[in-house]
Scaffold this motif. Structure first.
Motif, PDB file in Angstrom:
ATOM      1  N   MET A   1      37.770  85.931  61.644  1.00  0.00           N
ATOM      2  CA  MET A   1      36.925  84.808  62.029  1.00  0.00           C
ATOM      3  C   MET A   1      37.349  83.575  61.237  1.00  0.00           C
ATOM      4  O   MET A   1      37.364  83.575  60.014  1.00  0.00           O
ATOM      5  N   SER A   3      37.062  80.088  59.425  1.00  0.00           N
ATOM      6  CA  SER A   3      35.939  79.435  58.749  1.00  0.00           C
ATOM      7  C   SER A   3      35.826  77.991  59.210  1.00  0.00           C
ATOM      8  O   SER A   3      36.810  77.259  59.279  1.00  0.00           O
ATOM      9  N   PRO A   4      34.584  77.517  59.521  1.00  0.00           N
ATOM     10  CA  PRO A   4      34.391  76.116  59.908  1.00  0.00           C
ATOM     11  C   PRO A   4      34.307  75.195  58.704  1.00  0.00           C
ATOM     12  O   PRO A   4      34.136  73.989  58.839  1.00  0.00           O
ATOM     13  N   GLU A  22      30.749  76.442  50.897  1.00  0.00           N
ATOM     14  CA  GLU A  22      31.216  77.803  50.625  1.00  0.00           C
ATOM     15  C   GLU A  22      30.384  78.465  49.536  1.00  0.00           C
ATOM     16  O   GLU A  22      30.019  79.638  49.626  1.00  0.00           O
ATOM     17  N   LYS A  29      25.012  85.139  51.280  1.00  0.00           N
ATOM     18  CA  LYS A  29      25.600  86.364  51.838  1.00  0.00           C
ATOM     19  C   LYS A  29      25.682  87.506  50.825  1.00  0.00           C
ATOM     20  O   LYS A  29      25.612  88.690  51.193  1.00  0.00           O
ATOM     21  N   ASP A 435      27.735  88.781  59.739  1.00  0.00           N
ATOM     22  CA  ASP A 435      28.862  87.875  59.992  1.00  0.00           C
ATOM     23  C   ASP A 435      28.449  86.744  60.926  1.00  0.00           C
ATOM     24  O   ASP A 435      28.823  85.577  60.721  1.00  0.00           O
ATOM     25  N   ARG A 436      27.662  87.067  61.971  1.00  0.00           N
ATOM     26  CA  ARG A 436      27.223  86.025  62.907  1.00  0.00           C
ATOM     27  C   ARG A 436      26.274  85.037  62.223  1.00  0.00           C
ATOM     28  O   ARG A 436      26.355  83.815  62.431  1.00  0.00           O
ATOM     29  N   GLU A 439      28.229  82.820  59.904  1.00  0.00           N
ATOM     30  CA  GLU A 439      29.007  81.857  60.681  1.00  0.00           C
ATOM     31  C   GLU A 439      28.117  80.692  61.120  1.00  0.00           C
ATOM     32  O   GLU A 439      28.512  79.515  61.035  1.00  0.00           O
ATOM     33  N   THR A 440      26.906  81.033  61.586  1.00  0.00           N
ATOM     34  CA  THR A 440      25.964  79.993  62.015  1.00  0.00           C
ATOM     35  C   THR A 440      25.527  79.122  60.835  1.00  0.00           C
ATOM     36  O   THR A 440      25.458  77.887  60.922  1.00  0.00           O
ATOM     37  N   THR A 442      27.135  78.580  58.037  1.00  0.00           N
ATOM     38  CA  THR A 442      28.269  77.753  57.604  1.00  0.00           C
ATOM     39  C   THR A 442      28.399  76.511  58.471  1.00  0.00           C
ATOM     40  O   THR A 442      28.577  75.385  57.972  1.00  0.00           O
ATOM     41  N   ALA A 443      28.294  76.737  59.779  1.00  0.00           N
ATOM     42  CA  ALA A 443      28.408  75.607  60.695  1.00  0.00           C
ATOM     43  C   ALA A 443      27.261  74.623  60.491  1.00  0.00           C
ATOM     44  O   ALA A 443      27.458  73.387  60.495  1.00  0.00           O
TER      45      ALA A 443
END
Length: 480
Positions: A1, A3-4, A22, A29, A435-436, A439-440, A442-443
């Motif tokens: 995946m 990273s954004p 980060e 996390k 992970d989802r 990801e959300t 982070t964005a």
């Protein structure tokens, strides 16, 4: 995946936006990821441990099945050796007595071989309907033949009906024509086959009291007429032999009643005597007992490996694959219970009497050769070992029953493997969900910090513009 998170510094604020996002994401996390990782590692190790245990128990069962074989008994108390196995083979049972016997085989037991009269091609292609009554040793079997059958179809019908009775048929063709030839697995004098086809199948009649030469069509070996019938081509005979000079006969080449505790397999006639020597089966019994001990110890050592953790030099404890799981030790305990259970109040009732004892240090078994030899030579327990292991409710049978709940389809080990696989699947789903979410997050954080950076940049630009205006006004004032 991918990273954004951008690694660049914010243009407006001068802040390390990528590093900030980060750090925040990792903090969010870490706790859940650590939990999932630990549980996944432990579950994977447990699955591997259950697989190892299942394989070890299967190997143990295979060894027990081999030791429990009825065709090749592993715990015979006596052994019999033949000086000429090409003539006579011998097997000693547990009621045998040490000694020697002299055998001489003058004739082997043979089976009946009879043939019909020769049939021409017109007869073999259209056998009429009827019933063949095939008789041996006073027992008759009826085989119904349908109209216009070929000789091959008659043969196949006989075989499908009577092969389970030890009677079979085939076709032999020579210059005289084709004959239906019957064979039998039953040996011994008087067991010759007769065939009565009645009027319709008279061409297939066989007189089991007549002897026919290999090439004759309607006469026996003495030239006497055999009207429309076949006859015996090879007589069924009894075996003839002597044991220590005593003449004996047997309808079978396997003789088990002549000498108590001994079974002779007559292989071939011999012009010289064969000596059978019977003695205590010390080496064979020791090998079988050691096989049992080794099979158990292999399983016991694996259970220890799977359940006992280790401490390294710096005092760090590492759990084993199945530490805390009671299943491996419960399985081993069920086997130990059967090993420790006495089966008799007299004679041979326990493994300890044979020199097999449990080591207190690690729970494995050991075989004391000195005690074993004494059990055979002094206490004469050799003839009782087979009953201890393979007799009614013997040790091997009881061990098999004890571990069946663990090894059967849908049993304890299978259920445990299924449960662990379900845990593994749940952890995988939790990892995907984490992970989802990360990801959300982070964005979202990246978007917010980028927006903040843009706002700061705009404020700095406004501040710069205002500062420039005031500087220009001051310059004009000073000039005037």
């Amino acid at each position: 995946m991918a990273s954004p998170i951008s690694a660049s510094t914010g243009l407006g604020s001068g802040l390390a936006i990528g590093t900030i996002v980060e750090t925040l994401v990792d903090a969010e996390k870490a706790a859940k990821q650590n939990q999932i990782t630990k549980q996944t590692t432990a579950t994977t190790a447990s699955i591997s441990g259950v697989d190892q245990l299942t394989a070890a128990v299967s190997a143990f069962q295979t060894a027990m099945t081999s030791l429990n074989s009825t065709t090749t008994p592993a715990f015979q108390g006596f052994s019999a050796t033949s000086s000429n196995e090409s003539s006579v083979k011998a097997t000693a049972g547990n009621t045998a007595v040490n000694g020697t016997y002299t055998l001489n085989v003058s004739q082997l037991a043979t089976a009946s071989k009879v043939a019909t009269a020769a049939l021409d091609s017109s007869q073999t292609s259209a056998i009429p309907s009827g019933t063949l009554k095939i008789t041996q040793n006073g027992t008759s079997y009826d085989v119904n033949i349908t109209a216009t059958s070929t000789l091959q179809e008659v043969r196949d019908k006989i075989n499908s009906s009577l092969q389970s009775k030890g009677i079979s048929a085939n076709i032999i063709t020579d210059s005289n024509g084709s004959r239906l030839v019957f064979s039998s697995t039953t040996t011994g004098k008087g067991s010759d086959i007769s065939v009565d086809g009645g009027t319709s199948l008279s061409m297939l009649n066989i007189d089991g009291t007549k002897l026919m030469s290999a090439t004759s069509t309607s006469t026996d070996a003495n030239g006497k007429a055999i009207p429309g019938a076949g006859a015996i081509s090879s007589l069924a005979l009894d075996a003839e032999f002597t044991i220590d000079g005593l003449s004996m006969t047997s309808s079978s080449n396997t003789v088990s009643t002549a000498v108590s505790g001994l079974t002779f397999e007559l292989v071939a006639k011999s012009s010289t005597d064969t000596t059978i020597t019977v003695g205590t089966n010390t080496d064979g019994l020791k090998t079988s007992l050691q096989t049992f001990v080794d099979a158990y110890n292999t399983l016991a050592k694996l259970v220890t490996t799977l359940t006992k953790g280790a401490v390294d030099d710096d005092g760090t404890y590492t759990a084993a694959a199945l530490t805390g799981d009671s299943t491996p030790r419960a399985l081993l305990a069920s086997i130990r219970t059967q090993i420790a259970t006495a089966t008799s109040n007299s004679g041979l009732g326990s493994l300890a009497q044979l020199g097999i004892t449990t080591q207190q240090s690690d729970g494995t078994l050991s075989l004391d050769t000195t005690k074993f030899n004494a059990a055979l030579s002094d206490k004469k327990l050799g003839g009782e070992i087979q009953n201890l292991f393979t007799g009614t409710d013997g040790l091997l049978s009881r061990i098999g029953k004890a571990i069946t709940p663990y090894t059967e389809t849908g049993g304890i080990l299978a259920q445990k493997k299924t449960s662990l696989n379900q845990v593994q699947a749940r952890l995988s789903n939790e990892q995907d969900a984490l992970d989802r979410r990360i990801e959300t997050l982070t964005a979202t954080l990246t978007k917010k910090y980028n927006a903040m950076d843009l706002a700061v940049g705009q404020l700095k630009a406004t501040a710069t513009s205002i500062t420039s205006i005031f500087e220009a006004m001051n310059a004009q004032k000073n000039a005037s």
